[in-house]
Scaffold this active site. Structure first.
Site, PDB file in Angstrom:
ATOM      1  N   LYS B  94       0.804  -1.228   0.000  1.00 57.02           N
ATOM      2  CA  LYS B  94       0.000   0.000   0.000  1.00 57.02           C
ATOM      3  C   LYS B  94       0.836   1.278   0.000  1.00 57.02           C
ATOM      4  O   LYS B  94       0.428   2.302  -0.535  1.00 57.02           O
ATOM      5  CB  LYS B  94      -0.944   0.006   1.207  1.00 57.02           C
ATOM      6  CG  LYS B  94      -2.046  -1.046   1.146  1.00 57.02           C
ATOM      7  CD  LYS B  94      -3.040  -0.748   0.051  1.00 57.02           C
ATOM      8  CE  LYS B  94      -4.224  -1.721   0.076  1.00 57.02           C
ATOM      9  NZ  LYS B  94      -5.117  -1.516  -1.090  1.00 57.02           N
ATOM     10  N   GLU B 116      -9.632   6.107   3.166  1.00 55.61           N
ATOM     11  CA  GLU B 116     -10.502   5.054   3.674  1.00 55.61           C
ATOM     12  C   GLU B 116      -9.606   3.851   3.936  1.00 55.61           C
ATOM     13  O   GLU B 116      -8.527   3.742   3.352  1.00 55.61           O
ATOM     14  CB  GLU B 116     -11.572   4.696   2.637  1.00 55.61           C
ATOM     15  CG  GLU B 116     -11.145   3.702   1.546  1.00 55.61           C
ATOM     16  CD  GLU B 116     -10.015   4.191   0.643  1.00 55.61           C
ATOM     17  OE1 GLU B 116      -9.819   5.412   0.551  1.00 55.61           O
ATOM     18  OE2 GLU B 116      -9.320   3.343   0.047  1.00 55.61           O
ATOM     19  N   SER B 382       1.550  -9.664  -1.278  1.00 54.74           N
ATOM     20  CA  SER B 382       1.245  -8.244  -1.107  1.00 54.74           C
ATOM     21  C   SER B 382       1.372  -7.705   0.311  1.00 54.74           C
ATOM     22  O   SER B 382       1.570  -6.523   0.510  1.00 54.74           O
ATOM     23  CB  SER B 382      -0.154  -7.948  -1.640  1.00 54.74           C
ATOM     24  OG  SER B 382      -1.094  -8.811  -1.026  1.00 54.74           O
TER      25      SER B 382
END
Lengths: 268, 400
Positions: B94, B116, B382
């Site tokens: 991220k 968010e 990830s």
């Protein structure tokens, strides 16, 4: 001339602003919606916006979100809303505008939705999340079915975007009073007159101001500079508050509130 | 693959019929500004240099590729490689995106950041770059996720961010996103909204993909170095789909199978899942046209996944396009399969993946045994699983 255009023409001759009232279809029930629309019209609402409840109303504040949620809990679908409008149309000539998000329309099918809305007696459609840029498919279809499409301008709109909205809107233009979501506020933003002034140079369409207009004094202030005022959340929360007291009490107090709002649109 | 595959959206932000800008008028000028600023930044060597600098010295890139030797041998088929995004600062991919976007916000002179978050990884990555660059940060998080990802909530607060629990609707990522959009509509003049996935109105899906595509660019080169060829299969989990787009994108024009793995939750036939591409149909949510889990009238359906990061009824528009064109395949893995995969990777490779990531691992476990030994599968690992140990331990009733 469309019912909306006719209403504005008529208001102009008597020197009044338009009172546009929003309610959520199916809150507290579809049966009440069917009674509320004629009541609002008799009390002086010049145009009624009927909200189609959508699960993810991202342009709405807490009041209309909660109202939408209650309607969805009742199992209200866009088809029910159109059926309700069709029944109401037999009782009143008040211009009716559907307020919806794009997805329910897309799922029913643009052609089918426009056709059914027109035959139910709907006069115009506002899609909160469909700016002119995304209206390519909808716009000609709506026009063919005689439906007005009311686009919105915001305080952030550039002159170029205002021009686009002016070109594509029919019926009236919805001027969002402030950056933000729907919901009652205490004060009116100061920038509204500037936005209206800029818009006047681009179109002869009536300009109605909404978002945060909740009291007669707001309506009065708006109608000094605009052609109409939209009141939504204040009416929706009154309906929610009075719903427990029974149908009669609800209709009576909503009617009374709308009369006060309408009184404030009279410029003399 | 066909020569006609679109790798950039048209001028109005559409990938085929997907994408676009279905948002209130108030936001359109801000999206225009963002698009213009992003175009300028792309052409600006100084921006690229700065982004590269922080990717290297702050995020810790390039991340390595690990050959999952014991897992591959155990499965007895294809060789499995892991792109180690779990080793990025903050523990997931991220931050590649939040870093890029904070540098954009700086260029645009906006001092307040909102985001968010579902699992909390994007929230943490946003709070992190806000701390690093001195921005005010507010993160919207569904109340249910606040409970199931308590560790990440605490991390965000430690980093100086304000976490706002969202109590509307399903109280998960979908509603956190709606609430963030409402905040942005209200404060658009002073605030930049850092969307965490390849979703939302144009230009977000493209911007997030571009910032995440560093994953695929590195992978491409690293696989060539390690194995002498491109991977045969690239696998990634898909919620909104940012880690998948990030690793897929640089392989779009290569003869590489791209497979996205969605959350089948308790099973596709139970209705309790988040398999948008597998079972949804085109709709509009959060500003873009894309596949959507919805009822016949377009009301968005509640979803379920054991992993908060995949628990979302929508998906990025470019994934919808890749599905429609057949360029990528989309499959599913259940909660149970993800839990098994998580344990298998932990025991065989000493790597505890995030529950989201475990869905991709689960699919590799399914297909690897039937593939020849010279076939290579690259999984985008990830994120790491620390945030999920509570959930996993509850789901397994403790490990005994």
């Amino acid at each position: 001339m469309s019912r909306i255009a006719e209403r504005f023409a008529c208001l102009q001759t008597v020197g009044e602003g338009a009172l546009v009232v929003f309610i959520t279809a199916g809150d507290p029930s579809l049966k009440m919606t069917e009674q509320l629309i004629p009541t609002l019209a008799e009390a002086g609402a010049d145009i009624i916006e009927v909200g189609i409840p959508f699960s993810d109303p991202l342009a709405d504040g807490p009041t209309i979100q909660a109202s939408t949620f209650r309607a969805l809990q009742q199992g209200v679908t866009p088809v029910h809303v159109l059926e309700t409008v069709a029944r109401v149309r037999a009782q009143t000539d008040v211009p009716i505008v559907l307020m919806t998000y794009f997805n329910p329309v897309w799922q029913i099918g643009i052609e089918r939705f426009a056709e059914q809305a027109a035959s139910a007696g709907v006069d115009g459609v506002i899609m909160t999340d469909m700016p002119p840029d995304e209206a390519g498919e909808w716009h000609p279809v709506a026009r063919r079915h005689g439906l007005d499409t009311i686009f919105l301008i915001a305080p952030t709109s550039t002159p170029e975007r205002m021009r686009r909205v002016a070109q594509m809107s029919s019926g009236f233009v919805y001027c969002v009073s402030r950056t933000g979501v729907t919901g009652a506020r205490d004060d009116l933003p100061e920038e509204v007159p500037y936005t209206l002034q800029a818009m006047r140079t681009l179109t002869d369409l009536p300009l109605c101001v909404g978002f945060g207009i909740s009291r007669p004094e707001h309506v009065r202030a708006v109608c000094r500079v605009a052609d109409g005022a939209v009141v939504g959340s204040a009416v929706v929360s009154l309906i929610a508050q009075e719903a427990e007291r029974g149908e009669h009490a609800l209709l009576e107090s909503v009617g009374r509130f709308v009369q006060e709002l309408k009184q404030a649109t009279r410029r003399t | 693959m066909s020569g006609g595959l679109q790798t950039a959206p048209d001028t109005r932000g559409h990938f085929g019929i997907f994408g676009g800008r279905f948002v209130p008028e108030t936001l359109i000028p801000a999206l225009d500004e963002l698009e213009q600023e992003y175009r300028k930044a792309q052409q600006d060597p100084e921006f690229q240099r700065e982004f590269g600098y922080y990717l290297r010295h702050y995020v810790g890139r390039p991340t390595p590729i690990t050959y999952a030797e014991r897992l591959s041998e155990h499965l007895g088929g294809a060789r499995i490689y892991l792109k180690r995004e779990d080793l990025c600062h903050t523990g997931a991919h991220k931050i590649n995106n939040t870093l890029g976007q904070i540098l954009l916000a700086k260029r645009m002179g906006k001092r307040r950041i909102i985001a968010e978050t579902g699992a909390g990884q994007h929230g943490v990555a946003t709070a992190t770059v806000c701390a690093r660059f001195g921005f005010e940060c507010e993160v919207y998080m569904g109340e249910e996720d606040v409970h199931r990802q308590a560790l990440n909530v605490f991390r965000m607060r430690l980093l100086g961010a304000k976490v706002i629990p969202v109590t509307s609707g399903t109280r998960t990522l979908k509603d956190a996103t709606s609430e963030a959009i409402r905040d942005w509509v209200t404060n658009v003049r002073t605030t930049h909204y850092i969307i965490g996935s390849v979703v939302g109105p144009h230009p977000y899906p493209t911007i997030v993909r571009d910032f995440q595509s560093v994953i695929g660019q590195e992978s491409r080169q690293q696989m060539l170095e390690m194995t002498g060829k491109l991977p045969d299969v690239v696998l990634a989990c898909v919620g909104g789909g940012s880690n998948a787009m990030g690793i897929f994108y640089p392989f779009l024009n290569d003869p590489v199978r791209l497979i996205g793995v969605e959350a089948a939750g308790r099973g596709l036939d139970t209705g309790e899942h988040a398999a948008t591409l597998a079972t949804g149909r085109p709709g509009v949510l959060h500003g873009a046209a894309s596949y959507l889990l919805q009822d016949e009238y377009g009301q968005v359906m509640p979803t379920h996944s054991i992993s908060a990061g995949l628990d979302y009824p929508g998906v990025g528009p470019e994934h919808s396009y890749l599905k429609e064109t057949g360029r990528a395949e989309y499959v599913t893995a259940t909660d149970e399969e993800a839990l098994e995969a998580l344990q298998m990777l932990a025991r065989m490779e000493g790597i505890i993946p995030a529950l989201e990531t475990a869905h991709a691992v689960a699919h590799a476990i399914k297909i690897a045994p039937d593939l020849p030994k010279d076939t290579t599968i690259l999984i985008n690992l990830s994120g790491r699983g620390d945030k999920d140990v509570d959930i996993v331990s509850r789901a397994l009733g403790g490990l005994g």
